[in-house]
Structures are given as C-alpha cells and as structure tokens.
Design a protein around this motif. Structure first.
Motif, short mmCIF file in Angstrom:
data_model
loop_
_atom_site.label_atom_id
_atom_site.label_comp_id
_atom_site.label_asym_id
_atom_site.label_seq_id
_atom_site.Cartn_x
_atom_site.Cartn_y
_atom_site.Cartn_z
N CYS A 14 7.80 -7.76 -2.54
CA CYS A 14 6.44 -8.04 -2.09
C CYS A 14 6.56 -8.73 -0.73
O CYS A 14 7.33 -9.67 -0.56
N SER A 15 5.80 -8.26 0.25
CA SER A 15 5.88 -8.79 1.60
C SER A 15 4.49 -9.14 2.10
O SER A 15 3.55 -8.35 1.94
N VAL A 16 4.35 -10.32 2.71
CA VAL A 16 3.08 -10.78 3.28
C VAL A 16 3.35 -11.32 4.67
O VAL A 16 4.35 -12.01 4.89
N ALA A 17 2.49 -10.98 5.61
CA ALA A 17 2.68 -11.45 6.98
C ALA A 17 1.34 -11.75 7.63
O ALA A 17 0.31 -11.18 7.26
N VAL A 18 1.39 -12.64 8.62
CA VAL A 18 0.24 -12.89 9.49
C VAL A 18 0.70 -12.61 10.91
O VAL A 18 1.76 -13.09 11.34
N THR A 19 -0.09 -11.82 11.63
CA THR A 19 0.21 -11.52 13.02
C THR A 19 -0.99 -11.87 13.89
O THR A 19 -2.13 -11.92 13.42
N ASP A 20 -0.71 -12.11 15.15
CA ASP A 20 -1.76 -12.32 16.14
C ASP A 20 -1.61 -11.19 17.15
O ASP A 20 -0.64 -11.17 17.91
N ASP A 21 -2.55 -10.26 17.17
CA ASP A 21 -2.35 -8.96 17.79
C ASP A 21 -1.10 -8.35 17.14
O ASP A 21 -1.06 -8.23 15.94
N ASP A 22 -0.07 -8.00 17.90
CA ASP A 22 1.12 -7.45 17.26
C ASP A 22 2.29 -8.44 17.28
O ASP A 22 3.45 -8.06 17.10
N VAL A 23 1.97 -9.72 17.45
CA VAL A 23 3.00 -10.78 17.48
C VAL A 23 3.08 -11.43 16.10
O VAL A 23 2.05 -11.87 15.55
N LEU A 24 4.26 -11.50 15.53
CA LEU A 24 4.44 -12.10 14.22
C LEU A 24 4.30 -13.62 14.28
O LEU A 24 4.95 -14.28 15.07
N LEU A 25 3.43 -14.17 13.41
CA LEU A 25 3.31 -15.62 13.26
C LEU A 25 4.14 -16.10 12.07
O LEU A 25 4.82 -17.11 12.16
#
Length: 235
Positions: A14-25
């Motif tokens: 299971c994978s969860v991510a937050v990005t700002d535009d296409d930049v990984l936060l």
C-alpha cells in the motif's frame, strides 16, 4: 501549485504520497499481509501529518484504478472517492500498469510492466518512453506465458510482480533480450500515481466520482459465477 494526495492499493503493498505539483513532499510505502482497509486511513493521516497538512489543504486526489487485486482496487477507490466527496475536491484515476512503467524512468529500451493476475496469467502492457512519460505500444491485457513473449524482438526491460510468475519463462524464451528487474523495483509507488494524475489535471481531465470504477481487465470470480448461474424462475 496543486497539492495531490495519491493512493495505490492494487497489490500486496500500500503506497500513499503527497505531492505539490509534481514535486514529492512525502511518501509512505507499507507492505503487510493484511487487508489494506486496516491501514489506509492511518497511512493517509501519517503522510499528511508529516507534511503538516490537513485533508482540507489537499487540492485533488489520485488513485490507481487497475488492473490489480480486486479487493485492493475497491478499497483504494472507495477511500479516495469518499475523501473527494467529503472535501469537494477533484479526483483522477490512472492505470496501475502505467504507474508501474514509471519505475523504469526514461529507458531507451522498451519496458514491459507485469502484474500478477493469478490463474497462470499476468496483466501486461508494453511501453516506450516519450519525454517524461511512458507511452503504451501494447495496451493492457491479461495473458499467459506464450502471449507474453510474443512479438518481443529486442532487448526489453521487464518489471513488476508478474516476474514472480513468469520470470524464469521469460529468461528462458528471450535469453539476453530480457532484462528482469529485482522484486523491490516491482512495487507501484503513489508518487508515480500522483505524477500521472497531475498530468491529467494539468490537461483539464478529471473523473466523476460516481463513474470512477476499477479497471479489472479480466472479470472477477464473482462476476463469472454470476454469469454462469441460471436465471431464477419468475413466480
């Protein structure tokens, strides 16, 4: 700037991510032999907390819509669709095979993404990179070992959980033309789901929550059993 919350639950991980535009936060990848429903909301809370964001700071949602585990797909889609409805924010679904191909960035060789479909089959699509994205040259399908290697006539990179099923056969049939990546390269990352979804958002593409459904490719056992069952007689 567009902050996206992305989720992948199509496989065992299971994978969860937050990005700002296409930049990984922030990204969190979790693998345990338990249903994703036990962990998905906790993972989302953890990732948001690490970014010092609340769910109301998110501008849109991204989710893998398949193919993959039937149960996993339903959990990921229902979670993201629920959040989108509550917050009133847009959602974009992406192909899990497209996201898997993103694990082999800017390859100058064809990339074959493979997801274990069980029943001696894999979900497969073949890609060539065009700029920053992989473009499918063979669309996603469920295949057995014979069809999988048909048409491969040059050195090709194979990636994904499907290698655990057909890796030995691929190497035997293709020899030095097969470049098989290790298992740790075969998990779909929410970061790549987010980047593919961001491209859709940037082009003005969004999905309606009521029509965003899993892309199974192959019918589930429940659907097959329903089709095979005799119609009930009227009274």
């Amino acid at each position: 700037m567009m902050k996206l919350l992305a989720v992948d639950t199509t496989g065992q991980g299971c994978s969860v991510a937050v990005t700002d535009d296409d930049v990984l936060l922030c990204e969190l990848n979790f693998r345990k032999k338990e249903t994703h429903s036990r962990h998905i909301m906790g993972l989302i809370d953890t990732v948001l907390g690490a970014c010092r964001l609340s769910i109301h700071d998110i501008d849109g949602y991204a989710v893998s819509r398949g193919p993959g585990s039937f149960t996993g797909l339903r959990i990921g889609l229902s979670t993201v669709k629920g959040l989108a409805l509550v917050t009133g924010k847009p959602v974009a679904g992406v192909s899990s095979l497209d996201a898997l191909a993103m694990n082999v960035p800017c390859s100058n060789r064809p990339v074959c993404a493979l997801i274990d479909a069980r029943k001696n089959e894999v979900y497969m699509a073949r890609y060539r990179w065009d700029g920053k994205v992989p473009v499918a040259v063979v669309q996603g399908c469920a295949v057995g070992p014979e069809s999988l290697v048909a048409g491969v006539d040059e050195e090709t990179v194979f990636v994904g959980s499907g290698l655990s099923v057909f890796g030995d056969i691929i190497k035997k049939r293709l020899g030095s033309m097969a470049v098989c990546l290790p298992p740790e390269a075969g998990s779909i990352r929410a970061l790549h789901v987010a980047r593919l979804a961001y491209k859709r958002f940037h082009s003005g593409e969004v999905d309606r929550t009521d029509s965003l459904v899993p892309h199974y490719i192959r019918p589930s056992d429940a659907e097959l059993n329903h089709r095979a069952a005799p119609a009930e007689s009227g009274v």
